[in-house]
Design a protein around this motif. Structure first.
Motif, PDB file in Angstrom:
ATOM      1  N   MET A 152      12.010   8.489  11.563  1.00 18.05           N
ATOM      2  CA  MET A 152      11.710   7.090  11.284  1.00 18.05           C
ATOM      3  C   MET A 152      10.421   6.894  10.496  1.00 18.05           C
ATOM      4  N   GLN A 153      10.027   7.903   9.732  1.00 16.25           N
ATOM      5  CA  GLN A 153       8.797   7.823   8.956  1.00 16.25           C
ATOM      6  C   GLN A 153       9.097   7.704   7.471  1.00 16.25           C
ATOM      7  N   PRO A 154       8.179   7.107   6.707  1.00 18.28           N
ATOM      8  CA  PRO A 154       8.354   7.072   5.253  1.00 18.28           C
ATOM      9  C   PRO A 154       8.377   8.487   4.684  1.00 18.28           C
ATOM     10  N   LEU A 155       8.840   8.575   3.454  1.00 16.07           N
ATOM     11  CA  LEU A 155       8.881   9.851   2.748  1.00 16.07           C
ATOM     12  C   LEU A 155       8.109   9.710   1.452  1.00 16.07           C
ATOM     13  N   GLU A 215      -4.130   6.012   5.953  1.00 18.70           N
ATOM     14  CA  GLU A 215      -3.668   5.539   7.255  1.00 18.70           C
ATOM     15  C   GLU A 215      -3.183   4.101   7.139  1.00 18.70           C
ATOM     16  N   TYR A 216      -2.053   3.839   7.767  1.00 20.36           N
ATOM     17  CA  TYR A 216      -1.433   2.517   7.777  1.00 20.36           C
ATOM     18  C   TYR A 216      -1.329   2.079   9.231  1.00 20.36           C
ATOM     19  N   ARG A 269       0.158   7.980   9.143  1.00 16.17           N
ATOM     20  CA  ARG A 269      -0.686   8.570   8.112  1.00 16.17           C
ATOM     21  C   ARG A 269       0.187   9.391   7.180  1.00 16.17           C
ATOM     22  N   ASP A 270       0.004   9.177   5.863  1.00 21.22           N
ATOM     23  CA  ASP A 270       0.791   9.929   4.891  1.00 21.22           C
ATOM     24  C   ASP A 270       0.130  11.274   4.599  1.00 21.22           C
ATOM     25  N   GLY A 271       0.765  12.078   3.784  1.00 23.04           N
ATOM     26  CA  GLY A 271       0.276  13.415   3.475  1.00 23.04           C
ATOM     27  C   GLY A 271      -1.053  13.438   2.743  1.00 23.04           C
ATOM     28  N   ARG A 291       0.836  -1.209   0.000  1.00 27.28           N
ATOM     29  CA  ARG A 291       0.000   0.000   0.000  1.00 27.28           C
ATOM     30  C   ARG A 291       0.869   1.258   0.000  1.00 27.28           C
ATOM     31  N   LEU A 292       1.947   1.258   0.794  1.00 31.76           N
ATOM     32  CA  LEU A 292       2.855   2.405   0.828  1.00 31.76           C
ATOM     33  C   LEU A 292       3.439   2.666  -0.560  1.00 31.76           C
ATOM     34  N   LYS A 293       3.891   1.606  -1.219  1.00 33.64           N
ATOM     35  CA  LYS A 293       4.463   1.759  -2.561  1.00 33.64           C
ATOM     36  C   LYS A 293       3.435   2.293  -3.546  1.00 33.64           C
TER      37      LYS A 293
END
Length: 183
Positions: free
Chosen positions: A57-60, A125-126, A119-121, A36-38
């Motif tokens: 430590m968060q994804p970008l 929500e993950y 939660r991404d921008g 899902r992130l990808k």
């Protein structure tokens, strides 16, 4: 360079933050959340050591990773996370020469950072997901295998010729073998 690494065999691990219970169901959940992130164009970066703040430590976003890629501690990104038997396998892209050399020599280990929620921008929500991977000296997961170089195989398929043609780069075609043996 690209590497594969066997990690997180089913079992219990003791981290500074508490016990981590790795089950096949949880491994499958982590793989699904990474997928899902990808799909949302998020990048799970690889850094030296663990960060000191939650923001470290968060994804970008893919754009954010491209900007941060030259940052002092960013050495690569997680390309894939798959379940394999009673554990998982990570595929890592490590363009940083120093980090790639240490991985190739198996002088470092990986340590995935798992957030209960993120939660991404875009508002996606993950839950219970791997948000970051770090190269460390003392991993919680001592079951991990060595780094294995993972070379990419390129393939070209051409259509519309009188004969079908498929070519794997670095592998001679039968016609080339015949030609080379006659010279």
């Amino acid at each position: 360079m690209r590497f594969r690494k066997a990690v997180l065999k089913v079992g219990k691990y003791r981290s500074p933050d508490g016990e981590v219970d790795v089950t096949v169901d949880r491994l499958n959940h982590w793989a699904a959340e990474f997928s899902r992130l990808k799909q949302a164009k998020q990048v799970v970066p690889i850094d030296w050591d663990h960060g000191t703040s939650e923001a470290d430590m968060q994804p970008l976003s893919a754009a954010g990773y491209a900007k941060r890629r030259s940052a002092k501690n960013t050495v690569g990104k997680l390309l894939d996370f798959t379940v394999s038997g009673d554990g998982a396998e990570m595929t890592l892209e490590v363009p940083d020469d120093q980090a790639a050399a240490k991985a190739k020599a198996n002088m470092v280990y990986v340590s995935p950072v798992i957030f209960p929620k993120w939660r991404d921008g875009a508002g996606n929500e993950y839950s219970d997901c791997i948000t970051h991977v770090d190269f460390v000296n003392h991993p919680v997961d001592h079951s991990q295998g060595p780094f294995e170089e993972s070379g990419a195989i390129a393939c070209a398929i051409r259509m519309g010729l009188s004969e079908p043609f498929t070519r794997v780069i670095g592998v001679e075609t039968p016609a080339e073998r015949l030609s080379n043996s006659n010279t």
